[in-house]
Design a protein around this motif. Structure first.
Motif, PDB file in Angstrom:
ATOM      1  N   MET A 435      26.168  52.198  19.886  1.00 25.40           N
ATOM      2  CA  MET A 435      27.612  52.418  19.067  1.00 25.40           C
ATOM      3  C   MET A 435      28.327  53.286  19.941  1.00 25.40           C
ATOM      4  O   MET A 435      29.574  53.157  20.121  1.00 25.40           O
ATOM      5  N   ARG A 436      27.796  54.482  20.420  1.00 24.58           N
ATOM      6  CA  ARG A 436      28.524  55.693  21.042  1.00 24.58           C
ATOM      7  C   ARG A 436      29.298  54.936  22.220  1.00 24.58           C
ATOM      8  O   ARG A 436      30.411  55.162  22.461  1.00 24.58           O
ATOM      9  N   ARG A 437      28.384  54.052  22.870  1.00 22.27           N
ATOM     10  CA  ARG A 437      28.891  53.311  24.115  1.00 22.27           C
ATOM     11  C   ARG A 437      29.807  52.288  23.919  1.00 22.27           C
ATOM     12  O   ARG A 437      30.888  52.161  24.483  1.00 22.27           O
ATOM     13  N   ASN A 438      29.547  51.354  22.901  1.00 22.86           N
ATOM     14  CA  ASN A 438      30.099  50.229  22.660  1.00 22.86           C
ATOM     15  C   ASN A 438      31.133  49.995  21.478  1.00 22.86           C
ATOM     16  O   ASN A 438      31.748  48.899  21.215  1.00 22.86           O
ATOM     17  N   GLY A 439      30.872  51.046  20.542  1.00 24.05           N
ATOM     18  CA  GLY A 439      31.475  50.594  19.103  1.00 24.05           C
ATOM     19  C   GLY A 439      30.633  49.858  18.418  1.00 24.05           C
ATOM     20  O   GLY A 439      29.557  49.371  18.565  1.00 24.05           O
ATOM     21  N   PRO A 440      31.551  49.224  17.338  1.00 22.70           N
ATOM     22  CA  PRO A 440      32.969  49.343  17.091  1.00 22.70           C
ATOM     23  C   PRO A 440      33.263  50.691  16.209  1.00 22.70           C
ATOM     24  O   PRO A 440      32.224  51.025  15.682  1.00 22.70           O
ATOM     25  N   PRO A 441      34.344  50.857  16.242  1.00 17.59           N
ATOM     26  CA  PRO A 441      34.580  52.071  15.045  1.00 17.59           C
ATOM     27  C   PRO A 441      34.342  51.852  13.495  1.00 17.59           C
ATOM     28  O   PRO A 441      34.115  52.865  13.017  1.00 17.59           O
ATOM     29  N   PHE A 442      34.451  50.594  13.308  1.00 16.17           N
ATOM     30  CA  PHE A 442      33.972  50.105  11.718  1.00 16.17           C
ATOM     31  C   PHE A 442      32.971  49.201  12.022  1.00 16.17           C
ATOM     32  O   PHE A 442      33.091  47.986  11.974  1.00 16.17           O
ATOM     33  N   PRO A 443      31.594  49.502  11.867  1.00 13.67           N
ATOM     34  CA  PRO A 443      30.303  48.722  12.092  1.00 13.67           C
ATOM     35  C   PRO A 443      30.383  47.693  11.007  1.00 13.67           C
ATOM     36  O   PRO A 443      30.877  47.814   9.862  1.00 13.67           O
ATOM     37  N   ASP A 444      30.193  46.300  11.264  1.00 11.73           N
ATOM     38  CA  ASP A 444      29.917  45.391  10.366  1.00 11.73           C
ATOM     39  C   ASP A 444      28.720  44.359  10.700  1.00 11.73           C
ATOM     40  O   ASP A 444      28.117  44.821  11.790  1.00 11.73           O
ATOM     41  N   GLY A 445      28.596  43.524  10.079  1.00  9.17           N
ATOM     42  CA  GLY A 445      27.328  42.651  10.185  1.00  9.17           C
ATOM     43  C   GLY A 445      27.384  41.731  11.528  1.00  9.17           C
ATOM     44  O   GLY A 445      26.346  41.791  12.133  1.00  9.17           O
ATOM     45  N   GLU A 446      28.669  41.515  12.111  1.00 10.14           N
ATOM     46  CA  GLU A 446      28.662  40.969  13.585  1.00 10.14           C
ATOM     47  C   GLU A 446      28.333  41.864  14.565  1.00 10.14           C
ATOM     48  O   GLU A 446      27.473  41.624  15.433  1.00 10.14           O
ATOM     49  N   SER A 447      28.401  43.276  14.340  1.00 10.80           N
ATOM     50  CA  SER A 447      28.141  44.158  15.380  1.00 10.80           C
ATOM     51  C   SER A 447      26.469  44.566  15.165  1.00 10.80           C
ATOM     52  O   SER A 447      26.287  44.541  16.182  1.00 10.80           O
ATOM     53  N   PHE A 448      26.036  44.744  14.009  1.00  4.26           N
ATOM     54  CA  PHE A 448      24.654  44.579  13.941  1.00  4.26           C
ATOM     55  C   PHE A 448      23.743  43.358  14.575  1.00  4.26           C
ATOM     56  O   PHE A 448      22.804  43.744  15.265  1.00  4.26           O
ATOM     57  N   ALA A 449      24.291  42.387  14.241  1.00  4.31           N
ATOM     58  CA  ALA A 449      23.648  40.890  14.893  1.00  4.31           C
ATOM     59  C   ALA A 449      23.734  41.190  16.358  1.00  4.31           C
ATOM     60  O   ALA A 449      22.626  40.834  16.928  1.00  4.31           O
ATOM     61  N   ALA A 450      24.900  41.490  17.061  1.00  2.42           N
ATOM     62  CA  ALA A 450      25.032  41.840  18.474  1.00  2.42           C
ATOM     63  C   ALA A 450      23.918  42.742  18.837  1.00  2.42           C
ATOM     64  O   ALA A 450      23.485  42.464  19.963  1.00  2.42           O
ATOM     65  N   PHE A 451      23.655  43.922  18.179  1.00  6.21           N
ATOM     66  CA  PHE A 451      22.866  44.591  18.571  1.00  6.21           C
ATOM     67  C   PHE A 451      21.418  44.264  18.748  1.00  6.21           C
ATOM     68  O   PHE A 451      20.548  44.626  19.661  1.00  6.21           O
ATOM     69  N   GLY A 452      21.200  43.314  17.547  1.00  3.00           N
ATOM     70  CA  GLY A 452      19.788  42.620  17.457  1.00  3.00           C
ATOM     71  C   GLY A 452      19.265  41.775  18.628  1.00  3.00           C
ATOM     72  O   GLY A 452      18.224  41.301  18.590  1.00  3.00           O
ATOM     73  N   ILE A 453      20.250  41.216  19.414  1.00  7.08           N
ATOM     74  CA  ILE A 453      19.935  40.295  20.309  1.00  7.08           C
ATOM     75  C   ILE A 453      19.241  40.814  21.432  1.00  7.08           C
ATOM     76  O   ILE A 453      19.531  41.845  22.088  1.00  7.08           O
ATOM     77  N   GLU A 454      17.907  40.069  21.832  1.00  5.70           N
ATOM     78  CA  GLU A 454      17.072  40.529  22.713  1.00  5.70           C
ATOM     79  C   GLU A 454      16.340  41.763  22.842  1.00  5.70           C
ATOM     80  O   GLU A 454      16.429  42.448  23.695  1.00  5.70           O
ATOM     81  N   ARG A 455      16.271  42.278  21.354  1.00  2.00           N
ATOM     82  CA  ARG A 455      15.779  43.576  21.091  1.00  2.00           C
ATOM     83  C   ARG A 455      14.614  43.364  20.458  1.00  2.00           C
ATOM     84  O   ARG A 455      14.023  42.415  19.543  1.00  2.00           O
ATOM     85  N   ASP A 456      13.279  44.360  20.717  1.00  4.33           N
ATOM     86  CA  ASP A 456      12.078  43.873  19.943  1.00  4.33           C
ATOM     87  C   ASP A 456      12.358  44.947  18.708  1.00  4.33           C
ATOM     88  O   ASP A 456      12.028  46.248  18.936  1.00  4.33           O
ATOM     89  N   LEU A 457      12.651  44.378  17.602  1.00  2.00           N
ATOM     90  CA  LEU A 457      12.857  45.245  16.349  1.00  2.00           C
ATOM     91  C   LEU A 457      11.904  44.842  15.358  1.00  2.00           C
ATOM     92  O   LEU A 457      11.321  43.769  15.248  1.00  2.00           O
ATOM     93  N   ILE A 458      11.708  45.587  14.189  1.00  2.00           N
ATOM     94  CA  ILE A 458      10.980  45.187  13.005  1.00  2.00           C
ATOM     95  C   ILE A 458      11.637  44.091  12.639  1.00  2.00           C
ATOM     96  O   ILE A 458      12.672  43.719  12.365  1.00  2.00           O
ATOM     97  N   PRO A 459      10.885  43.135  12.258  1.00  2.00           N
ATOM     98  CA  PRO A 459      11.324  41.846  11.514  1.00  2.00           C
ATOM     99  C   PRO A 459      11.818  42.151  10.298  1.00  2.00           C
ATOM    100  O   PRO A 459      11.356  42.714   9.304  1.00  2.00           O
ATOM    101  N   GLY A 460      13.148  41.602  10.118  1.00  2.00           N
ATOM    102  CA  GLY A 460      13.797  41.669   8.940  1.00  2.00           C
ATOM    103  C   GLY A 460      14.524  43.036   8.932  1.00  2.00           C
ATOM    104  O   GLY A 460      15.778  43.339   8.016  1.00  2.00           O
ATOM    105  N   TRP A 461      14.681  43.938  10.148  1.00  2.00           N
ATOM    106  CA  TRP A 461      15.324  45.195  10.110  1.00  2.00           C
ATOM    107  C   TRP A 461      16.887  44.902  10.195  1.00  2.00           C
ATOM    108  O   TRP A 461      17.513  45.524   9.170  1.00  2.00           O
ATOM    109  N   ILE A 462      17.409  43.938  10.901  1.00  2.00           N
ATOM    110  CA  ILE A 462      18.892  43.804  10.997  1.00  2.00           C
ATOM    111  C   ILE A 462      19.295  43.071   9.649  1.00  2.00           C
ATOM    112  O   ILE A 462      20.484  43.278   9.293  1.00  2.00           O
ATOM    113  N   GLN A 463      18.505  42.174   9.015  1.00  2.00           N
ATOM    114  CA  GLN A 463      18.799  41.727   7.993  1.00  2.00           C
ATOM    115  C   GLN A 463      18.966  42.738   6.637  1.00  2.00           C
ATOM    116  O   GLN A 463      20.070  42.596   6.003  1.00  2.00           O
TER     117      GLN A 463
END
Length: 976
Positions: A435-463
């Motif tokens: 978020m420091r590099r790419n934003g957005p200034p007001f995070p939302d569900g869409e930006s959270f989902a974009a962050f989770g693409i192709e990342r090895d995260l805890i199942p259900g963490w983005i949800q």
């Protein structure tokens, strides 16, 4: 226990005598020659639970006795229930209902007060109603006050107070706690009048500052075996001074006023007050000095007559130390040093002050020696981890989600504190960098989902993240019940995390349990709260949490204590430090009363604002009588000079006016003792001398030096070569700001896109070259890229201001040449240096002869021609690159014109001096500059030729700028 007496029984303990200990010794002495059960028949009423515990501890220390019945004044409420009185209304319910009534009044009469003051008014009115009920003053009394010669404000205040009647009508058959307490006392007194108790009843430790308490004390004093024991009574005060305390308007701030009022009501004289025990204060001479110093203002002329008669002034001051520190930090450090010494010597020591900032500073200073003082106030619940967590969660409802609010909660120790806590923190760090590099200034569900693409995260963490933070802002008022449910549900969801069930550990620890009590109380009373906005709910939650505290009894260092003035009344210590002795701190400034002024309060029989000052003065008079005493103050706060406390001023003035008794000399000795500790504190704070860092000019190996720069970095290479070294050799990049703001960089990017989009449209449709179309394009792109309404409006207004002028200039530019490239990337090699220079041209036009016209948009102030000749050469270098064929699509072409277009408040064009600085010359100079930095002995000097000294660079802290200045010689350092 007591002999028959025609007068009510008033006993007292002098200032400086340990009151609970004296109470116990007196009870034991009076029953020593009586049967053992006589002590057990006695009923002892004390005013605080702390005193009750202390008395019980003293009895438990032995010898073995049948103990008296110990109870609290507050325990009368239990008897009230037995006598059929209804239970008291919960304070929170009353506050919420008063808020609703005041809201209705403000809706009907908006000119009475601002809507934003709703909850402050309800709190203040609740306090006034409590006071009226405690003092036995009805609303009829308030209505009949004469306000004819006063401002209209007091008439409006009477309208507010009428709410009290409406509030009482809401609860027919119920009572407020103060009204219930007073009714219980009245019932008890009536019962005693009918059938007086024959066993001893003793009320000890209260000053009778409240009407209900005073009424009970006077009734107990008149009982056959009743007695009152007063704390901190001034046996040295002359009868004439006692007689002058009748008028509360000029006497209520005196420490002994409440005792005088009680004696007057009981028709007693000061000589009728008896000593409870024969225990003497540690310093009778000091008690006499303080008694004289605190005389009421109208009779301070007694200093002239009684001052020279004071005896043993040297003994009165020998254990007094006066610390007048230059700052609050110095005061806190001196206190901490003395407390540390007390801990080493095995003394019990207590800091007494109402200044919580001072106590926090002292605690922080003691922490360096691993000393945790026993703070009677504990930690405010709102500052505990659960308190902070709940307040942050409530803040999510109030405003759009920002990155700082998001990561404040995600990094909180109570967030996702179950299984996979480590993975959660790792994901949080990755999300923050993203978020420091790419934003957005007001995070939302869409930006959270974009962050989770192709990342090895805890199942259900983005949800889980989306469910907790997406679209939580509430713009409309909701019932308080819904707010509380939303808060608890979201807080527990955040604490549980994405891998567990339940509520996490939010409510587990002591602070969590206290916070849960607040939430459960709020849940129970929420139906009475009506509707409120999100911000009002957050303010209400913060106010409720601020009323609680959390203490850990097992953690503190036992002999080092921090007390408030209330706790100091029932405990003693070898060393007492009275801290923060400045006006506004001790005594605290009287809070403004929006309802009644001093004159109206006196007419109605209510308490005057000076009552608190009088109570604080009594606390001071008691505390200063300890065996060893420090008096401390800071001569200056963080903002301005301070005024010494009135009591300290009186003491120093009195001592200064007694030269025949060596008063000035003794005062100087008190100050000298304090100055010794201030000197030690200053030594402790003085940093160890360390050599200043030289002005750096590192010389890295040629192989490590940069082989590629952009033209925007060339001015930096000229002005601050060290910044190029840090960025390209050390590969350090400044961390982007977490909170994105509508700054100059963003404005430049958006304005560039606006102009590029608009001019491309005019190439396809020349008729579109009109200011209205420019403004329309600006409006659309600002709405798309700038989520801050105020910034959008401001930037659009600037574009509107220059639109017509820009269109006229643009017509001339397009008549001269045709745009052929926007944001064109170019690069050229500097041979034989194996170096590449790159650029991005804002706009390139080409005329009919094949000549190029270069334009660079500047939303700030464009550089002058003189600046371009020496430092700001980027446009000149861009022209040289164009002639060298840096732009592949255009090939080598001659540059006819290069121009900065300033797009600030006014349109401003500044040409590049191509005639004086032709591209061939610039190219040669550029080669020379780059070639110079391929010399192994050429260092990257820090801030070599900065434009102004007040301009901060990204790497100044790395260069230790401030330890050197522009006059310092650069020191080369060859690196390998």
């Amino acid at each position: 226990m007591f002999d028959p007496s025609a007068l009510p029984r008033l006993f007292a303990v002098p200032c400086g005598v340990d009151f609970p200990r004296a109470l116990v010794h007196g009870l034991v002495a009076r029953t020593r020659h009586l049967p053992p059960q006589e002590l057990a028949r006695a009923e002892v009423i004390v005013n605080t639970a702390r005193m009750k515990r202390r008395v019980r501890q003293l009895f438990d220390a032995g010898p073995a006795l049948l103990l008296p019945k110990l109870s609290l004044l507050a325990d009368l409420s239990q008897q009230a229930t037995l006598n059929g009185l209804p239970p008291a209304l919960p304070p929170l319910r009353r506050r919420l209902e008063l808020s609703q009534l005041i809201a209705k009044l403000l809706d009907a009469q908006p000119d009475l007060a601002a809507r934003a003051s709703l909850y402050d008014l309800s709190d203040s009115l609740a306090e006034l109603i409590d006071e009226m009920q405690g003092e036995g003053v009805s609303t009829d009394t308030i209505r009949t006050l004469d306000v004819s010669d006063m401002s209209g404000h007091w008439a409006r205040a009477q309208a507010f107070i009428g709410i009290a009647d409406e509030f009482v009508a809401l609860h027919d058959g119920a009572m407020d706690s103060q009204a219930r307490q007073r009714q219980m006392v009245e019932n008890l007194i009536h019962q005693w009048q009918v059938s007086p108790p024959q066993h001893p009843i003793i009320l000890a430790g209260s000053t009778g500052s409240r009407g209900t308490t005073l009424m009970l004390m006077e009734a107990i004093a008149r009982l056959p075996q009743g007695a009152i024991i007063l704390p901190g009574y001034d046996f040295d005060q002359p009868d004439a001074v006692w007689a002058g305390l009748d008028d509360p308007l000029i006497s209520e701030d005196h420490p002994q006023y409440r005792f005088h009022k009680m004696m007057r009501d009981l028709e007693m004289e000061p000589k009728d007050v008896q000593l409870w025990t024969k225990e003497q204060p540690p310093s009778p001479a000091r008690n006499r000095l303080v008694s004289l110093a605190l005389r009421p203002a109208p009779v301070t002329d007694a200093w002239m007559s009684e001052g020279p008669k004071l005896k043993d002034l040297d003994h009165a001051t020998q254990n007094l130390t006066l610390v007048e520190a230059p700052s609050p930090r110095a005061e806190a450090l001196a206190i901490a040093l003395r407390l540390r010494k007390a801990a080493e010597d095995g003394q019990t020591a207590a800091l007494i002050t109402p200044d919580r900032m001072l106590t926090r500073q002292v605690s922080a200073a003691l922490d360096r020696w691993n000393i945790l003082p026993d703070d009677s106030a504990g930690l405010p619940l709102q500052l505990s981890p659960p308190g902070r967590f709940l307040r942050h969660v409530a803040g999510l409802f109030c405003r759009p989600l920002t990155p700082d609010a998001l990561f404040t909660l995600l990094k909180h120790p109570l967030c996702h504190d179950g299984r996979a806590r480590g993975d959660h923190l790792r994901h949080t760090r990755e999300l923050e960098l993203h978020m420091r590099r790419n934003g957005p200034p007001f995070p939302d569900g869409e930006s959270f989902a974009a962050f989770g693409i192709e990342r090895d995260l805890i199942p259900g963490w983005i949800q889980w993240l989306t469910g907790c933070f997406n679209e939580k802002t509430q713009k409309h008022a909701l019932p308080l019940t819904m707010w509380v449910n939303k808060l608890r549900e979201l807080a527990e969801q955040l604490s549980t995390g994405s891998t567990d069930q339940g509520s996490g550990t939010l409510w587990d620890q002591k602070a969590g349990r206290e916070a849960l009590k607040v939430i459960e109380t709020l849940t129970a009373e929420a139906p009475f709260g009506g509707e409120m906005s999100a911000q009002d709910f957050a303010d209400l939650l913060g106010a409720l949490l601020s009323q609680g505290e959390v203490r850990d009894r097992d953690a503190p260092y036992g002999s080092i204590m921090i007390w408030g003035t209330l706790e100091a009344r029932v405990q003693g210590a070898d060393l007492v430090i009275l801290g923060g002795l400045n006006e506004g701190s001790w005594p605290e400034a009287a809070a403004p009363d929006p309802w009644l002024n001093r004159q109206l309060r006196n007419q109605a029989g209510l308490l005057l604002p000076e009552r608190r000052i009088g109570l604080a003065a009594h606390d001071f008079q008691q505390a200063i009588a300890a065996p060893e005493v420090w008096l401390t103050r800071a001569e200056r706060s963080d903002e301005s000079d301070t005024v010494p406390s009135r009591w300290l001023n009186r003491m120093t003035n009195l001592l200064s006016g007694l030269p025949d008794l060596h008063g000035p000399q003794l005062l100087s000795e008190m100050r000298a003792r304090g100055q010794t500790w201030l000197g030690w504190a200053d030594v402790l704070e003085t940093p160890r001398p360390a050599p200043a860092a030289p002005r750096p000019a590192p010389c890295p190996p040629v192989s490590a030096r940069p082989r590629r720069l952009t033209i925007t970095e060339i001015p930096r290479l000229i002005r601050d070569p060290y910044a190029i070294y840090a960025k390209h050799v050390l590969r350090l990049k400044p961390l982007d700001s977490l909170v994105q703001e509508p700054d100059a960089l963003l404005r430049g990017i958006v304005v560039h896109e606006v102009l590029e989009t608009f001019i491309k449209d005019t190439l396809a449709n020349p008729d579109a070259l009109h200011s209205d179309n420019l403004i329309t394009a600006a409006h659309q792109l600002l709405a798309e890229h700038v989520p801050w309404p105020i910034a959008r409006t401001l930037w659009l207004s600037r574009i509107k201001r220059i639109a017509d002028e820009f269109i006229q200039a643009e017509k001339e530019r397009q008549h001269r040449a045709r745009p052929v490239a926007f944001e064109a990337k170019g690069e050229a090699r500097l041979e034989p240096l194996d170096f590449t220079i790159a650029c991005r041209a804002d706009r390139i036009d080409m005329d009919d002869r094949g000549f190029l016209h270069l334009y660079d948009y500047k939303t700030g102030v464009p550089p002058s021609e003189a600046q371009q000749k020496k430092f700001e050469k980027q446009l000149l270098i861009e022209a040289a690159m164009a002639e060298e064929g840096a732009f592949a699509d255009l090939g080598p072409s001659e540059v006819q014109r290069a121009l900065f277009i300033g797009l600030g408040s006014n349109l401003k064009e500044v040409r590049a001096p191509l005639d004086e600085q032709p591209p061939a010359k610039i190219w040669t100079e550029l080669k020379s500059l780059i070639e110079a930095y391929f010399d192994p002995n050429q260092g990257y000097s820090s801030r070599r030729m900065v434009h102004r000294d007040d301009i901060a660079g990204d790497y100044d802290h790395l260069a230790r700028f401030g330890e050197w200045d522009r006059s310092s010689e650069a020191k080369q350092e060859h690196l390998t």
